[in-house]
Design a protein around this motif. Structure first.
Motif, mmCIF file in Angstrom:
data_model
loop_
_atom_site.group_PDB
_atom_site.id
_atom_site.type_symbol
_atom_site.label_atom_id
_atom_site.label_comp_id
_atom_site.label_asym_id
_atom_site.label_seq_id
_atom_site.Cartn_x
_atom_site.Cartn_y
_atom_site.Cartn_z
ATOM 1 N N THR A 1 5.795 4.084 -17.903
ATOM 2 C CA THR A 1 5.977 3.193 -16.750
ATOM 3 C C THR A 1 4.668 3.107 -15.968
ATOM 4 O O THR A 1 4.202 2.023 -15.622
ATOM 5 C CB THR A 1 7.092 3.713 -15.828
ATOM 6 N N GLY B 1 2.052 1.050 -17.367
ATOM 7 C CA GLY B 1 2.337 -0.388 -17.383
ATOM 8 C C GLY B 1 2.817 -0.902 -18.737
ATOM 9 O O GLY B 1 2.672 -2.082 -19.049
ATOM 10 N N MET C 1 6.418 3.699 -7.496
ATOM 11 C CA MET C 1 5.043 3.174 -7.582
ATOM 12 C C MET C 1 4.874 1.974 -6.669
ATOM 13 O O MET C 1 3.888 1.831 -5.949
ATOM 14 C CB MET C 1 4.752 2.712 -9.014
ATOM 15 N N GLU C 2 5.863 1.093 -6.735
ATOM 16 C CA GLU C 2 5.786 -0.180 -6.022
ATOM 17 C C GLU C 2 5.666 0.021 -4.509
ATOM 18 O O GLU C 2 4.970 -0.713 -3.835
ATOM 19 C CB GLU C 2 7.054 -0.977 -6.339
ATOM 20 N N PHE C 3 6.378 1.034 -3.983
ATOM 21 C CA PHE C 3 6.437 1.174 -2.528
ATOM 22 C C PHE C 3 5.526 2.272 -1.985
ATOM 23 O O PHE C 3 5.708 2.723 -0.872
ATOM 24 C CB PHE C 3 7.895 1.359 -2.079
ATOM 25 N N SER D 1 9.415 3.174 -11.235
ATOM 26 C CA SER D 1 8.867 1.851 -10.887
ATOM 27 C C SER D 1 8.986 1.526 -9.391
ATOM 28 O O SER D 1 7.993 1.097 -8.805
ATOM 29 C CB SER D 1 9.457 0.759 -11.778
ATOM 30 N N PRO D 2 10.131 1.764 -8.735
ATOM 31 C CA PRO D 2 10.116 1.529 -7.281
ATOM 32 C C PRO D 2 9.238 2.520 -6.527
ATOM 33 O O PRO D 2 8.636 2.158 -5.503
ATOM 34 C CB PRO D 2 11.582 1.658 -6.855
ATOM 35 N N ARG E 1 2.594 1.952 -1.005
ATOM 36 C CA ARG E 1 1.817 1.444 0.145
ATOM 37 C C ARG E 1 2.587 1.532 1.453
ATOM 38 O O ARG E 1 1.999 1.438 2.520
ATOM 39 C CB ARG E 1 1.402 -0.001 -0.110
ATOM 40 N N GLU E 2 3.895 1.702 1.370
ATOM 41 C CA GLU E 2 4.684 1.843 2.599
ATOM 42 C C GLU E 2 4.761 3.309 3.013
ATOM 43 O O GLU E 2 5.539 3.648 3.908
ATOM 44 C CB GLU E 2 6.085 1.255 2.403
#
Lengths: 339, 147
Positions: B73, B76, B105-107, B102-103, B109-110
């Motif tokens: 994951t 990529g 990694m995605e979040f 995956s979430p 930045r928050e």
């Protein structure tokens, strides 16, 4: 009395504002599509040197305005108003770009119909005598839209065949009261129409009736025929929605198929680029108009066009609560001559 | 324009929707899912050959598969596999790892608290809740029937 109003939903300008310059900036995938030669800047990765996709989208919008201004050979302080919108919650891409542009700002939300919404309002404010120059801009970003509306990018799920691909890009138009065209001659403002579609992966079908409605109303209000236009182009209905809109308009007695296209169909090669039904997002009609169509107008390859940006007015919350998806569409007529 | 009858419109739209290639998709899911499972069996055999007993192997195998799911994951690759394989790569435990990583990694930045930690289970959370929930119910039924 509304002297410039024509019929039910249309405005005809007395002194049609002129589009003095445009700009278009797109992401890497759009930069590989069929319209790649028309875009001003193709960014090489989806962050463009920023820390987050949201910051990147805001930068896309800001740079699109700056580039359009430099194409028009004017500076920020000469612009009276900025009309901008995007898809992010609380339209942060627009307000954060307006923070650094320092142009008096009207923030818009019309989902993907923002480009023609901004041109409509910008043109009205100029013809009304309230401004000499306005900037109209809209943006979207694939990665910011995916995380807000759908799933994380790295999740190994499958997209349905009706799904559309959000365009990464921003397009800006600079409108002026005195110019030599192309002119914004008519604006037809759409109503919200909800055909009851609940599948947020089938937005083309949700928006098509709104697009069809505003196009038919435009013909009724103005007396124009489809053959008066060189191109009638919707914003992001993509392949399925485009078919539906064409059918619906035909039922009302207007055959537009000879001149009709859709920005979401034009921007990607769906087979090669694996974009399923086609492109979507505020950026879709923004870059196709400000990149491709505007340049074709300047070269007189097109002389009179109608652009109808289309928006799906859903939110992640409304979708989760089982609400259907209302659609909206706004039409603007842009012509090389005023007759 | 006349008002649209929502039911008629839905029927009309359903005719316009392209049909997915079910047989091709099933083949992909079958082959990829089968390969992941076979690979899991290979891991089990390998660790047993190297001295673990069956109970220990049953722990080591998912641990290794989860690690690999997370790794791919991060690299990529897993989303590209998932696009082709569908349920074939979602159902095995590697897909579960993908749905958590995956979430996360995605979040990032928050932030680590409200981003990574809070969003980590947005996809997998419902699976856990209803998985645990149904296992408890099945357990109670089993207990009652056994008496």
């Amino acid at each position: 009395m509304a002297q410039k109003k024509l019929g039910k939903q249309t405005v005809m300008f007395q002194n049609p504002p002129s589009i003095m310059a445009t700009s278009s900036i797109v992401g890497p995938k759009e930069g590989q599509g069929p319209l790649k030669d028309y875009f001003d800047i193709i960014i090489q990765d989806d962050l463009w040197g920023e820390e987050s996709w949201e910051k990147c989208e805001s930068k896309l919008q800001q740079e699109a305005v700056r580039l359009a201004l430099s194409n028009a050979k004017i500076v920020e302080s000469q612009v009276d108003y900025l009309f901008a919108g995007d898809l992010l919650n609380q339209i942060i891409a627009s307000s954060f770009s307006a923070r650094s542009l320092q142009i008096p700002f009207f923030g818009l939300y019309g989902a993907c119909s923002t480009m023609t919404e901004s041109i409509s309002l910008g043109a009205m404010i100029i013809d009304g005598g309230y401004a000499d120059k306005v900037a109209c801009v809209a943006s979207s970003h694939f990665s910011t839209a995916e995380r807000q509306y759908r799933y994380p990018l790295e999740l190994g799920n499958q997209r349905p065949l009706t799904a559309q691909w959000t365009v990464t890009g921003a397009g800006a138009s600079i409108l002026t009261s005195q110019g030599e065209g192309p002119y914004v001659t008519h604006v037809t403002t759409g109503k919200v129409i909800d055909p009851g579609i609940k599948d947020s992966n089938n937005m083309g079908a949700a928006m098509a009736p709104a697009a069809a409605d505003v196009i038919v109303q435009h013909f009724k209000d103005t007396g124009f025929k489809p053959s008066d236009y060189d191109l009638i182009i919707t914003g992001d209905l993509a392949s399925i929605g485009k078919d539906i809109a064409e059918d619906l308009i035909k039922k009302e007695g207007y055959s537009i198929s000879k001149v009709y296209s859709d920005c979401g169909v034009k921007i990607f090669d769906n087979e090669v680029q694996d974009t399923h039904a086609g492109g979507s997002g505020c950026g879709c009609s923004a870059v196709v108009f400000n990149g491709y169509i505007y340049k074709e107008l300047l070269q007189n390859k097109l002389n009179k066009i109608m652009l109808i940006s289309t928006g799906a007015l859903l939110s992640p919350t409304s979708a989760q609560q089982g609400e259907s998806i209302p659609g909206i569409a706004h039409a603007v007529t842009i012509s090389n001559s005023i007759s | 324009m006349k008002n649209i009858n929502k039911k008629d419109y839905e029927k009309y739209v359903n005719k316009k929707i392209p049909k997915p290639k079910i047989i091709k998709n099933c083949m992909w899911a079958f082959v990829v899912g089968g390969l992941i499972s076979t690979f899991g069996q290979l891991i089990t055999n390998f660790v047993i050959d190297n001295g673990l007993d069956e109970k220990e192997a049953a722990i080591a195998t998912p641990v290794i598969l989860i690690f690999l799911g997370a790794l791919f994951t991060g690299l990529g690759i897993y989303d590209k596999l998932g696009k082709k394989a569908g349920a074939g790569s979602i159902v095995p435990i590697t897909g579960f790892a993908n749905s958590i990583v995956s979430p996360a990694m995605e979040f990032k930045r928050e932030g680590f608290v409200l981003g990574v930690a809070a969003k980590m289970f947005t996809v997998a959370g419902p699976v856990l809740v209803y998985g645990f929930g149904s296992s408890v119910i099945v357990g109670i039924i089993y207990l009652l029937l056994k008496r």
